[in-house]
Scaffold this active site. Structure first.
Site, PDB file in Angstrom:
ATOM      1  N   PRO A 162     -26.584  -0.484 -28.726  1.00 44.24           N
ATOM      2  CA  PRO A 162     -27.424   0.686 -28.489  1.00 44.24           C
ATOM      3  C   PRO A 162     -28.627   0.419 -27.592  1.00 44.24           C
ATOM      4  O   PRO A 162     -29.000   1.277 -26.785  1.00 44.24           O
ATOM      5  CB  PRO A 162     -27.854   1.090 -29.904  1.00 44.24           C
ATOM      6  CG  PRO A 162     -26.799   0.536 -30.801  1.00 44.24           C
ATOM      7  CD  PRO A 162     -26.344  -0.733 -30.168  1.00 44.24           C
ATOM      8  N   ARG A 191     -11.398   0.179 -21.128  1.00 44.57           N
ATOM      9  CA  ARG A 191     -11.643  -1.186 -20.666  1.00 44.57           C
ATOM     10  C   ARG A 191     -10.746  -1.534 -19.486  1.00 44.57           C
ATOM     11  O   ARG A 191     -11.186  -2.130 -18.503  1.00 44.57           O
ATOM     12  CB  ARG A 191     -11.394  -2.180 -21.808  1.00 44.57           C
ATOM     13  CG  ARG A 191     -12.434  -2.170 -22.910  1.00 44.57           C
ATOM     14  CD  ARG A 191     -12.093  -3.215 -23.963  1.00 44.57           C
ATOM     15  NE  ARG A 191     -13.084  -3.247 -25.050  1.00 44.57           N
ATOM     16  CZ  ARG A 191     -13.032  -4.068 -26.079  1.00 44.57           C
ATOM     17  NH1 ARG A 191     -12.022  -4.940 -26.180  1.00 44.57           N
ATOM     18  NH2 ARG A 191     -13.967  -4.040 -27.015  1.00 44.57           N
ATOM     19  N   CYS A 234      -1.666  -1.297   7.501  1.00 45.22           N
ATOM     20  CA  CYS A 234      -0.744  -0.173   7.338  1.00 45.22           C
ATOM     21  C   CYS A 234      -0.581   0.614   8.637  1.00 45.22           C
ATOM     22  O   CYS A 234       0.469   1.236   8.849  1.00 45.22           O
ATOM     23  CB  CYS A 234      -1.237   0.750   6.228  1.00 45.22           C
ATOM     24  SG  CYS A 234      -1.139  -0.001   4.584  1.00 45.22           S
ATOM     25  N   SER A 279     -17.379  -6.864 -35.783  1.00 44.98           N
ATOM     26  CA  SER A 279     -17.537  -5.468 -35.378  1.00 44.98           C
ATOM     27  C   SER A 279     -17.402  -4.531 -36.572  1.00 44.98           C
ATOM     28  O   SER A 279     -16.513  -4.701 -37.411  1.00 44.98           O
ATOM     29  CB  SER A 279     -16.486  -5.128 -34.313  1.00 44.98           C
ATOM     30  OG  SER A 279     -16.558  -3.770 -33.957  1.00 44.98           O
ATOM     31  N   CYS A 297      -5.312   1.342   6.380  1.00 47.14           N
ATOM     32  CA  CYS A 297      -6.092   0.148   6.694  1.00 47.14           C
ATOM     33  C   CYS A 297      -5.673  -0.413   8.048  1.00 47.14           C
ATOM     34  O   CYS A 297      -4.529  -0.290   8.481  1.00 47.14           O
ATOM     35  CB  CYS A 297      -5.931  -0.899   5.604  1.00 47.14           C
ATOM     36  SG  CYS A 297      -4.275  -1.565   5.424  1.00 47.14           S
ATOM     37  N   THR A 354     -24.948  -7.729 -29.307  1.00 42.15           N
ATOM     38  CA  THR A 354     -23.531  -7.506 -29.577  1.00 42.15           C
ATOM     39  C   THR A 354     -22.779  -8.826 -29.683  1.00 42.15           C
ATOM     40  O   THR A 354     -21.908  -9.000 -30.535  1.00 42.15           O
ATOM     41  CB  THR A 354     -22.917  -6.631 -28.469  1.00 42.15           C
ATOM     42  OG1 THR A 354     -23.544  -5.341 -28.485  1.00 42.15           O
ATOM     43  CG2 THR A 354     -21.424  -6.453 -28.674  1.00 42.15           C
ATOM     44  N   GLU A 367       1.364   3.779   2.015  1.00 41.37           N
ATOM     45  CA  GLU A 367       2.134   4.107   3.207  1.00 41.37           C
ATOM     46  C   GLU A 367       3.365   3.210   3.332  1.00 41.37           C
ATOM     47  O   GLU A 367       4.464   3.677   3.673  1.00 41.37           O
ATOM     48  CB  GLU A 367       1.269   3.939   4.467  1.00 41.37           C
ATOM     49  CG  GLU A 367      -0.038   4.712   4.428  1.00 41.37           C
ATOM     50  CD  GLU A 367      -1.197   3.886   3.914  1.00 41.37           C
ATOM     51  OE1 GLU A 367      -2.275   3.928   4.523  1.00 41.37           O
ATOM     52  OE2 GLU A 367      -1.029   3.182   2.889  1.00 41.37           O
ATOM     53  N   HIS A 380       0.840  -1.192   0.000  1.00 35.32           N
ATOM     54  CA  HIS A 380       0.000   0.000   0.000  1.00 35.32           C
ATOM     55  C   HIS A 380       0.877   1.245   0.000  1.00 35.32           C
ATOM     56  O   HIS A 380       2.096   1.165   0.190  1.00 35.32           O
ATOM     57  CB  HIS A 380      -0.932  -0.023   1.211  1.00 35.32           C
ATOM     58  CG  HIS A 380      -1.994  -1.080   1.125  1.00 35.32           C
ATOM     59  ND1 HIS A 380      -3.023  -1.185   2.043  1.00 35.32           N
ATOM     60  CD2 HIS A 380      -2.201  -2.078   0.229  1.00 35.32           C
ATOM     61  CE1 HIS A 380      -3.808  -2.192   1.721  1.00 35.32           C
ATOM     62  NE2 HIS A 380      -3.328  -2.754   0.622  1.00 35.32           N
TER      63      HIS A 380
END
Length: 371
Positions: free
Chosen positions: A294, A195, A91, A179, A82, A207, A56, A54
């Site tokens: 759509p 994405r 942390c 596509s 945390c 789709t 820290e 993390h």
């Protein structure tokens, strides 16, 4: 420089570091940390990937000075440290053991496993703890993480492209598969980056039938999101690539005969979209990108199940097809836009989402503009 002003300055640097954790940190929040002693930056860190150190801990590991310096130091952390054992130890223990005497925190962590307990443990250990208000920057930065705990649903991003005459998809002949892009190829890297920023990607049955996509990240850095298919009437084929070539997919409804790698959830009619959101929430998914088609975009807008809409405008005309979304200032807030080659991308925000998150900065591009 007053203490308040200097605290704001150093917290701004910590927020800038937190932005570096743009992909690969989910479902964890984006967090930055700087260690400052006698007005000088000693070390810095940010949460770069899930399972990694993390912010820290990264900052403390990067510190190479004398331990006496740490006793005069202040740790600026954008989110409450945390206090629980997850993939990594708490942390708060590292901060307490380091000898640091002052910690400035940008905002509390809404995760029930923390939710103020980190601040309490630091204070009980004798540290001077200051809780700042980094609204709105901190909330917007961690809108996906906060949505899961405060609204009990993922942050929903819609993505759609429309032609100059307002169509989102051409009318196809039965033999036309795959596509059919409306926008220019230079925009593909940006959409793949989108994405990578979300944990799941949702499409409707239409789709899957017409495009048979994989929905992976190939043109940008970052992980591929988990595919979700909205198919309450079982229209898709069990041989679709999303069911056979992706290691894990979720289908709401769907056909019979799907393999063990597919999580299949039963649903009917208009409840399918809400079922999808509830399923993602139960799976711990903080965000989802809805790529279409759509009709699925229209359902999200009509149900109010959306937060952001990224609408790409192409100079091409189609003459006919499935219409794209129609937006107005009363229905959605325009955050800004970017010209991207010949195309133009608008960034819209649901007004209720804006009220909840507090505010939002202008949109920024996460990849360079094409020359």
């Amino acid at each position: 420089m007053s203490t308040v002003t200097s605290d704001e300055t150093w917290m701004a640097q910590a927020l800038a570091l937190a932005r570096k954790g743009d992909v690969g940190t989910a479902p964890n929040p984006r967090v930055g940390c700087v260690l400052v002693s006698d007005g000088q930056l000693m070390s810095k860190g940010w949460h770069a990937e899930v399972g990694g150190p993390h912010a820290e801990v990264m900052a403390l590991n990067a510190f190479t000075g004398d331990s006496e310096i740490l006793k005069r130091a202040t740790a600026y952390v954008t989110l409450e440290p945390c206090s629980h054992h997850g993939r990594t130890p708490p942390c708060v223990n590292r901060l307490i053991d380091s000898g640091i005497q002052r910690v400035v925190v940008g905002m509390t962590d809404p995760d029930p496993r923390v939710a103020g307990s980190g601040l309490t443990l630091l204070r009980e250990a004798g540290l001077d703890v200051v809780l700042m208000d980094v609204w709105p920057e901190g909330r917007w930065l961690n809108r996906r993480f906060l949505s899961a705990f405060e609204r009990n649903r993922p942050w929903v991003v819609l993505k759609c492209a429309v032609s100059a005459d307002g169509y989102a998809d051409p009318i196809r002949q039965p033999e036309q598969k795959g596509s059919l892009a409306i926008t220019n190829p230079k925009l593909k890297a940006l959409t793949h980056r989108w994405r990578a920023e979300e944990e799941a990607i949702l499409v409707g049955a239409g789709t899957v039938i017409t495009d048979n996509p994989l929905l992976t990240v190939r043109e940008a850095r970052g992980p591929s999101p988990m595919p979700v298919v909205l198919d309450p009437n079982g229209r898709t084929s069990s041989l679709a690539r999303l069911y056979t070539e992706r290691p894990k997919s979720v289908v709401i409804g769907g056909p019979n005969g799907l393999g063990d790698q597919v999580v299949q959830v039963s649903s009917q009619g208009p409840n399918a979209l809400l079922t999808a959101m509830n399923t993602l929430q139960d799976m711990g998914m903080r965000s989802v990108l809805v790529e279409g088609g759509p009709e699925t975009i229209r359902q999200c807008l009509a149900a109010g199940l959306w937060d952001e809409l990224r609408l790409a405008h192409s100079p091409r005309t189609l003459g006919t097809g499935l219409p794209g979304p129609e937006l107005s200032p009363d229905f959605a807030q325009l955050r800004g836009e970017h010209a991207f080659g010949e195309d133009r991308v608008e960034y819209w925000l649901n007004p209720s989402s804006s009220t909840w998150v507090g505010s939002c900065p202008p949109p920024t591009l996460s990849i360079p503009l094409p020359s």
